[in-house]
Design a protein around this motif. Sequence first.
Motif, PDB file in Angstrom:
ATOM      1  N   ASN A  35       7.690   4.038 -17.636  1.00  0.00           N
ATOM      2  CA  ASN A  35       8.890   3.227 -17.391  1.00  0.00           C
ATOM      3  C   ASN A  35       9.607   3.632 -16.100  1.00  0.00           C
ATOM      4  OD1 ASN A  35       9.608   5.700 -18.448  1.00  0.00           O
ATOM      5  ND2 ASN A  35      11.276   4.906 -19.717  1.00  0.00           N
ATOM      6  N   GLY A  36       8.856   3.674 -15.022  1.00  0.00           N
ATOM      7  CA  GLY A  36       9.441   3.983 -13.718  1.00  0.00           C
ATOM      8  C   GLY A  36       9.556   2.745 -12.840  1.00  0.00           C
ATOM      9  N   VAL A  37      10.558   2.756 -11.948  1.00  0.00           N
ATOM     10  CA  VAL A  37      10.755   1.658 -10.991  1.00  0.00           C
ATOM     11  C   VAL A  37      10.999   2.266  -9.615  1.00  0.00           C
ATOM     12  CG1 VAL A  37      12.116  -0.372 -10.362  1.00  0.00           C
ATOM     13  CG2 VAL A  37      11.806   0.204 -12.776  1.00  0.00           C
ATOM     14  N   LEU A  38      10.317   1.749  -8.623  1.00  0.00           N
ATOM     15  CA  LEU A  38      10.491   2.199  -7.243  1.00  0.00           C
ATOM     16  C   LEU A  38      10.945   1.023  -6.377  1.00  0.00           C
ATOM     17  CD1 LEU A  38      10.109   4.304  -4.926  1.00  0.00           C
ATOM     18  CD2 LEU A  38       7.763   3.436  -4.716  1.00  0.00           C
ATOM     19  N   LEU A  39      12.032   1.243  -5.659  1.00  0.00           N
ATOM     20  CA  LEU A  39      12.535   0.245  -4.712  1.00  0.00           C
ATOM     21  C   LEU A  39      12.334   0.779  -3.303  1.00  0.00           C
ATOM     22  CD1 LEU A  39      14.077  -2.334  -3.921  1.00  0.00           C
ATOM     23  CD2 LEU A  39      16.207  -1.087  -4.339  1.00  0.00           C
ATOM     24  N   VAL A  40      11.557   0.054  -2.500  1.00  0.00           N
ATOM     25  CA  VAL A  40      11.261   0.470  -1.123  1.00  0.00           C
ATOM     26  C   VAL A  40      11.814  -0.574  -0.158  1.00  0.00           C
ATOM     27  CG1 VAL A  40       9.458   1.044   0.537  1.00  0.00           C
ATOM     28  CG2 VAL A  40       9.164   1.663  -1.870  1.00  0.00           C
ATOM     29  N   VAL A  41      12.551  -0.097   0.842  1.00  0.00           N
ATOM     30  CA  VAL A  41      13.118  -0.982   1.863  1.00  0.00           C
ATOM     31  C   VAL A  41      12.713  -0.469   3.234  1.00  0.00           C
ATOM     32  CG1 VAL A  41      15.220  -1.976   2.830  1.00  0.00           C
ATOM     33  CG2 VAL A  41      15.099  -1.481   0.377  1.00  0.00           C
ATOM     34  N   VAL A  94      10.764  -5.618   1.824  1.00  0.00           N
ATOM     35  CA  VAL A  94      11.308  -5.039   0.593  1.00  0.00           C
ATOM     36  C   VAL A  94      10.231  -5.127  -0.478  1.00  0.00           C
ATOM     37  CG1 VAL A  94      13.222  -5.044  -1.054  1.00  0.00           C
ATOM     38  CG2 VAL A  94      13.558  -5.995   1.231  1.00  0.00           C
ATOM     39  N   ARG A  95      10.190  -4.098  -1.330  1.00  0.00           N
ATOM     40  CA  ARG A  95       9.174  -4.078  -2.388  1.00  0.00           C
ATOM     41  C   ARG A  95       9.740  -3.382  -3.625  1.00  0.00           C
ATOM     42  NH1 ARG A  95       4.185  -6.368  -3.866  1.00  0.00           N
ATOM     43  NH2 ARG A  95       3.024  -4.895  -5.138  1.00  0.00           N
ATOM     44  N   ILE A  96       9.456  -3.944  -4.803  1.00  0.00           N
ATOM     45  CA  ILE A  96       9.795  -3.311  -6.076  1.00  0.00           C
ATOM     46  C   ILE A  96       8.496  -3.022  -6.810  1.00  0.00           C
ATOM     47  CG2 ILE A  96      10.934  -3.566  -8.320  1.00  0.00           C
ATOM     48  CD1 ILE A  96      12.969  -5.402  -6.997  1.00  0.00           C
ATOM     49  N   GLU A  97       8.219  -1.729  -7.039  1.00  0.00           N
ATOM     50  CA  GLU A  97       7.050  -1.319  -7.821  1.00  0.00           C
ATOM     51  C   GLU A  97       7.509  -1.010  -9.252  1.00  0.00           C
ATOM     52  OE1 GLU A  97       3.893  -1.248  -7.284  1.00  0.00           O
ATOM     53  OE2 GLU A  97       3.826  -1.652  -5.125  1.00  0.00           O
ATOM     54  N   GLU A 128       0.829  -1.212   0.000  1.00  0.00           N
ATOM     55  CA  GLU A 128       0.000   0.000   0.000  1.00  0.00           C
ATOM     56  C   GLU A 128       0.862   1.259   0.000  1.00  0.00           C
ATOM     57  OE1 GLU A 128      -3.694   1.872   2.666  1.00  0.00           O
ATOM     58  OE2 GLU A 128      -2.582   0.110   3.355  1.00  0.00           O
ATOM     59  N   LEU A 129       1.875   1.275   0.870  1.00  0.00           N
ATOM     60  CA  LEU A 129       2.740   2.442   0.949  1.00  0.00           C
ATOM     61  C   LEU A 129       3.555   2.635  -0.328  1.00  0.00           C
ATOM     62  CD1 LEU A 129       4.163   2.454   4.587  1.00  0.00           C
ATOM     63  CD2 LEU A 129       2.627   4.094   3.539  1.00  0.00           C
ATOM     64  N   SER A 130       4.041   1.539  -0.891  1.00  0.00           N
ATOM     65  CA  SER A 130       4.850   1.631  -2.108  1.00  0.00           C
ATOM     66  C   SER A 130       4.050   2.244  -3.251  1.00  0.00           C
ATOM     67  CB  SER A 130       5.353   0.242  -2.515  1.00  0.00           C
ATOM     68  OG  SER A 130       6.190  -0.297  -1.531  1.00  0.00           O
ATOM     69  N   LEU A 131       2.792   1.864  -3.347  1.00  0.00           N
ATOM     70  CA  LEU A 131       1.943   2.402  -4.411  1.00  0.00           C
ATOM     71  C   LEU A 131       1.721   3.901  -4.224  1.00  0.00           C
ATOM     72  CD1 LEU A 131       0.543   1.419  -6.937  1.00  0.00           C
ATOM     73  CD2 LEU A 131      -1.511   0.980  -5.578  1.00  0.00           C
ATOM     74  N   GLU A 132       1.509   4.323  -2.976  1.00  0.00           N
ATOM     75  CA  GLU A 132       1.335   5.747  -2.700  1.00  0.00           C
ATOM     76  C   GLU A 132       2.595   6.544  -3.035  1.00  0.00           C
ATOM     77  OE1 GLU A 132       0.067   6.462   1.262  1.00  0.00           O
ATOM     78  OE2 GLU A 132      -1.843   5.391   1.048  1.00  0.00           O
ATOM     79  N   ILE A 133       3.749   5.983  -2.676  1.00  0.00           N
ATOM     80  CA  ILE A 133       5.004   6.675  -2.955  1.00  0.00           C
ATOM     81  C   ILE A 133       5.243   6.758  -4.464  1.00  0.00           C
ATOM     82  CG2 ILE A 133       7.509   6.572  -2.657  1.00  0.00           C
ATOM     83  CD1 ILE A 133       6.982   5.107   0.010  1.00  0.00           C
ATOM     84  N   ALA A 134       4.976   5.653  -5.159  1.00  0.00           N
ATOM     85  CA  ALA A 134       5.170   5.638  -6.611  1.00  0.00           C
ATOM     86  C   ALA A 134       4.301   6.695  -7.284  1.00  0.00           C
ATOM     87  CB  ALA A 134       4.860   4.250  -7.162  1.00  0.00           C
TER      88      ALA A 134
END
Length: 289
Positions: free
Chosen positions: A87-93, A100-103, A69-75
Motif C-alpha cells: 500500500n505505497g504511493v509515490l508522487l514524482v514531479v 508528473v507521475r503517480i506510482e 521508468e524513473l518512477s518505477l526505479e524510485i518506488a
Amino acid sequence: MKKALALLLFAFCFCFALNFNEQINDEAHIFSQNERDELLNLVQNFEQNSTTQIAIVTLNSLKSRSIEELSLEIARGYKLGQKEDNNGVLLVVAPNEKKVRIEVGYGLEGVLTDAVASEIINSVMIPKFKNGKMSEGVKEGVLAIIKVASGEEFSSKSGLSDLPFGVFAFFAGMLSCFASVIFGKFFMRTGFSTCFAGLVSTALEQGFGVQNYLIIFGAFAFIFAVFFFILKDVFKRNSQGGSLPMGFRRDNSGSNGGGRSSGRGGGFSGGGGGFGRVGGDCVRRFRTA
C-alpha cells in the motif's frame, strides 16, 4: 552492452542521489522549509492512521529517460508500503520537463486506479502548476490521493469556470453564426471572427502555456479585428459578384441582336446599373507561468 552498463551506472548513481529514508526528496527545490514540513506532517499522519505510505520526489532532470521508468526505479528504492499490503504511493514531479507521475502499489490499485490518478494529475495538480503554484499543486494532489486511499470517492473540482476564455468565445461565435440566419450578415461576420479568435487564444493558453491574460485578450482582439474586416470585404464581393467566376462580367450591351437582352433583363436580380464596381478594399504535459 555498453548501453546496458551505462543505464545500470546511471540507476546506481541516481539511487544514491536520493535519500530513501526521507519521504520528501525535493531535488528541484520547489518547497520552502515550512511547505516541506507541512507536507511531511500530512503524509506521516496519514501513514500512522492507515499504514499507507506516501513519498514525494521532485527531480531537476529526467536525464533523457522516461518518467515512467524513473518512477518505477524510485518506488523500488523506497520499498514503499507494508510488505503484506503493498500500500505505497509515490508522487514524482519533474518541473523542468513538465512531467508528473503517480506510482501505486498493487494493494491500492483497486481504489487509486490509473483513471483516478490521471484525473488527480490533470484536474487538481496541473491547473496549479500552470499558474506557477508548484508546491500548492503538489499539496492538493497529495490531499486528493489521501482522500481516495481512505476510501472516499474522488470528484474533480473542475467545472465551467476552469475552461479557457477562448472556449467560451468559440461557442459564443457559433451562436452568433446561427443567429445570422435571422439577423443577417453582421452576425455571421461577428461569429466567424469570434470563433477563429477564440481558437487562437485557446492555442496560446493551452498549447504554448501563455498565462498572461493581457496577452491572451490582446491576441483575441487583434485576430477578431483582422478577420472582421476581411470578412466584410468577402461578404461585399459575394453580394456584388453573385456566383459568376472571377474574371467574368455581365455584358449589359444587349448584343444578342434581339434588343431584348439588355442588362435590365428580368432574370438578373442584381443586374443593370447596380454593377458599378466589383471588389473593394480587400486585404493545443503542463506549462508553468
